[in-house]
Design an enzyme around this catalytic site. Structure first.
Site, PDB file in Angstrom:
ATOM      1  N   CYS A  12      10.023 -85.873 -11.020  1.00  0.00           N
ATOM      2  CA  CYS A  12       9.530 -84.716 -10.393  1.00  0.00           C
ATOM      3  C   CYS A  12       8.183 -84.608  -9.574  1.00  0.00           C
ATOM      4  O   CYS A  12       7.670 -85.964 -10.108  1.00  0.00           O
ATOM      5  CB  CYS A  12       9.473 -83.686 -11.533  1.00  0.00           C
ATOM      6  SG  CYS A  12       8.131 -83.800 -12.539  1.00  0.00           S
ATOM      7  N   HIS A  43       4.934 -87.925 -20.276  1.00  0.00           N
ATOM      8  CA  HIS A  43       5.590 -88.445 -21.808  1.00  0.00           C
ATOM      9  C   HIS A  43       6.706 -89.442 -21.495  1.00  0.00           C
ATOM     10  O   HIS A  43       7.737 -89.289 -21.384  1.00  0.00           O
ATOM     11  CB  HIS A  43       6.177 -87.242 -22.515  1.00  0.00           C
ATOM     12  CG  HIS A  43       5.202 -86.577 -23.201  1.00  0.00           C
ATOM     13  ND1 HIS A  43       5.378 -85.227 -23.499  1.00  0.00           N
ATOM     14  CD2 HIS A  43       4.219 -86.948 -24.039  1.00  0.00           C
ATOM     15  CE1 HIS A  43       4.410 -84.744 -24.241  1.00  0.00           C
ATOM     16  NE2 HIS A  43       3.693 -85.645 -24.365  1.00  0.00           N
ATOM     17  N   HIS A  83       0.105 -82.484 -18.077  1.00  0.00           N
ATOM     18  CA  HIS A  83       0.112 -81.557 -18.873  1.00  0.00           C
ATOM     19  C   HIS A  83      -1.132 -80.359 -18.681  1.00  0.00           C
ATOM     20  O   HIS A  83      -1.021 -79.300 -19.378  1.00  0.00           O
ATOM     21  CB  HIS A  83       0.241 -81.571 -20.312  1.00  0.00           C
ATOM     22  CG  HIS A  83       1.469 -82.788 -20.436  1.00  0.00           C
ATOM     23  ND1 HIS A  83       0.973 -83.873 -20.836  1.00  0.00           N
ATOM     24  CD2 HIS A  83       2.712 -82.874 -20.473  1.00  0.00           C
ATOM     25  CE1 HIS A  83       1.868 -84.965 -20.635  1.00  0.00           C
ATOM     26  NE2 HIS A  83       3.025 -84.048 -20.611  1.00  0.00           N
ATOM     27  N   CYS A 105      -0.594 -81.184 -13.191  1.00  0.00           N
ATOM     28  CA  CYS A 105       0.673 -80.417 -12.314  1.00  0.00           C
ATOM     29  C   CYS A 105       0.204 -79.275 -11.709  1.00  0.00           C
ATOM     30  O   CYS A 105      -0.453 -78.456 -12.441  1.00  0.00           O
ATOM     31  CB  CYS A 105       1.894 -80.407 -13.016  1.00  0.00           C
ATOM     32  SG  CYS A 105       3.386 -79.792 -11.877  1.00  0.00           S
ATOM     33  N   GLU A 135       0.752 -79.129 -23.007  1.00  0.00           N
ATOM     34  CA  GLU A 135       0.442 -78.138 -21.969  1.00  0.00           C
ATOM     35  C   GLU A 135       0.266 -76.640 -22.821  1.00  0.00           C
ATOM     36  O   GLU A 135      -0.718 -76.182 -22.322  1.00  0.00           O
ATOM     37  CB  GLU A 135       1.956 -78.044 -21.102  1.00  0.00           C
ATOM     38  CG  GLU A 135       1.881 -76.822 -20.075  1.00  0.00           C
ATOM     39  CD  GLU A 135       3.180 -76.735 -19.667  1.00  0.00           C
ATOM     40  OE1 GLU A 135       3.849 -77.758 -19.340  1.00  0.00           O
ATOM     41  OE2 GLU A 135       3.313 -75.446 -19.033  1.00  0.00           O
ATOM     42  N   THR A 171       6.039 -74.572 -18.825  1.00  0.00           N
ATOM     43  CA  THR A 171       7.119 -74.905 -17.659  1.00  0.00           C
ATOM     44  C   THR A 171       8.157 -75.473 -17.990  1.00  0.00           C
ATOM     45  O   THR A 171       9.110 -75.535 -17.190  1.00  0.00           O
ATOM     46  CB  THR A 171       6.169 -75.990 -16.829  1.00  0.00           C
ATOM     47  OG1 THR A 171       5.861 -76.977 -17.508  1.00  0.00           O
ATOM     48  CG2 THR A 171       5.093 -75.185 -16.208  1.00  0.00           C
ATOM     49  N   SER A 226       9.124 -85.956 -24.830  1.00  0.00           N
ATOM     50  CA  SER A 226       9.270 -85.229 -23.272  1.00  0.00           C
ATOM     51  C   SER A 226      10.018 -83.928 -23.708  1.00  0.00           C
ATOM     52  O   SER A 226      11.248 -83.837 -23.816  1.00  0.00           O
ATOM     53  CB  SER A 226      10.013 -85.962 -22.242  1.00  0.00           C
ATOM     54  OG  SER A 226      10.486 -85.252 -21.263  1.00  0.00           O
ATOM     55  N   ASN A 228      10.949 -81.685 -21.323  1.00  0.00           N
ATOM     56  CA  ASN A 228      12.074 -81.222 -20.410  1.00  0.00           C
ATOM     57  C   ASN A 228      13.260 -82.230 -20.664  1.00  0.00           C
ATOM     58  O   ASN A 228      14.516 -81.704 -20.802  1.00  0.00           O
ATOM     59  CB  ASN A 228      11.663 -81.421 -18.840  1.00  0.00           C
ATOM     60  CG  ASN A 228      11.511 -82.976 -18.420  1.00  0.00           C
ATOM     61  OD1 ASN A 228      12.617 -83.343 -18.140  1.00  0.00           O
ATOM     62  ND2 ASN A 228      10.124 -83.268 -18.480  1.00  0.00           N
ATOM     63  N   SER A 271      10.369 -87.289 -16.288  1.00  0.00           N
ATOM     64  CA  SER A 271       9.473 -88.381 -16.414  1.00  0.00           C
ATOM     65  C   SER A 271       9.790 -89.730 -16.779  1.00  0.00           C
ATOM     66  O   SER A 271       9.322 -90.672 -17.386  1.00  0.00           O
ATOM     67  CB  SER A 271       8.209 -88.060 -17.402  1.00  0.00           C
ATOM     68  OG  SER A 271       9.010 -87.616 -18.727  1.00  0.00           O
TER      69      SER A 271
END
Ligand code: F3S
Length: 288
Positions: A12, A43, A83, A105, A135, A171, A226, A228, A271
């Site tokens: 991303c 991550h 993060h 980010c 984060e 996020t 991670s 996400n 990631s």
């Protein structure tokens, strides 16, 4: 075997930016040495190991906060990960005379700023996130007045009298689970200002997982830490109802799961380096 790549794949924008920042820091001969990473920059252990080979020192301990980890750095440059970190980490790094490089980010920066502004404007702030995620640690370090919600059950114990309530979130949460949390909060606090901050990369990938074609197996490639990546796994398994396995790379792919499989979908976290996905696809072609 039919092999389908679920798009989008690759880093991303937040990850790309963070990796560029570390690379530029390493290239700059004028930057104070040694160069430390406070926690993993993103991550993914493959990415982090590449930076270690280039001379970066990674300070990481799952049982310590970033604030505590800073105790181990007394000179040179410290890089904050994608993060983000709390204002207390910034302050401590400055007081120690460290050169600070911030790879937070942009999405996380916006959330931190909006929370600060709403606290200053007299709002009570509710923040939804995953316990112990960096984060979340960075955001909760903004103020001990933030009400933290890590599951829908936590809402029952909230007791906010303020009419002005602002609610936002980590996020990389599930775009599906969060709606239930928002609905319950709206029922309890009808005037609540909800500001959904799940990032675009997370949203697009989760939607792609939901809408994937039926397959015998879905492989999600990414680091188990991670956030996400873990959410992609959940969406595929629980909502798309496709049998799904998670692996970090070809070595950790459970080959026994591939017996009698005629079709495979492949997704990856934001990631995960593309070459790791390609290695798995190449392997699948050899057995297909
Ligand atoms: Fe940023 Fe979202 Fe990527 S928060 S680091 S764009 S997964």
């Amino acid at each position: 075997m039919i092999i389908r790549k679920i798009e989008p794949q690759g880093y991303c924008n937040g990850v790309k930016r963070a990796l560029n920042i570390v690379n530029k820091t390493l290239e700059d001969k004028n930057i104070k040495r040694p160069i430390y990473l406070l926690g993993q920059i993103i991550h993914n252990k493959h990415v982090v190991n590449e930076f270690i080979k280039k001379g970066v020192i990674v300070i990481e301990d799952k049982n310590k906060t970033r604030l505590e980890l800073l105790d181990e750095i007394n000179e040179g440059t410290v890089i904050f990960s994608a993060h983000g970190v709390s204002p207390l980490v910034y302050k401590k790094a400055k007081e120690k005379g460290l050169n600070i490089v911030d790879a937070t980010c942009g999405y996380v920066q916006v959330i931190q700023k909006k929370i600060e502004n709403h606290l200053n404007d007299g709002y009570d702030v509710i923040y939804i996130g995953t316990k112990k995620h960096p984060e979340v640690e960075g955001v909760l370090g903004i103020s001990d007045k933030i009400h933290f919600v890590s599951s829908i059950l936590d809402i029952d114990s909230l007791n906010i009298k303020n009419n002005n309530i602002y609610c936002t979130n980590q996020t990389t949460l599930s775009i599906f689970d969060i709606n239930d949390i928002f609905s319950k909060l709206k029922t309890k606090y009808p005037n609540i200002k909800i500001d959904d901050k799940i990032c675009d990369a997370t949203t697009v990938r989760q939607m792609a997982m939901l809408n994937q074609e039926k397959a015998d197996l879905c492989i999600v490639v990414g680091d188990p830490q991670s956030s996400n990546t873990k959410k992609l796994f959940n969406v595929s398994n629980e909502l798309a109802k496709v049998k799904t396995i998670l692996c970090e790379d070809l070595n950790t792919l459970d080959k026994s799961e591939l017996k009698n499989i005629k079709s495979v979908n492949i997704s990856s976290g934001a990631s995960t380096p593309s070459y790791i996905v390609d290695e798995i696809i190449d392997y699948l072609k050899t057995i297909g």
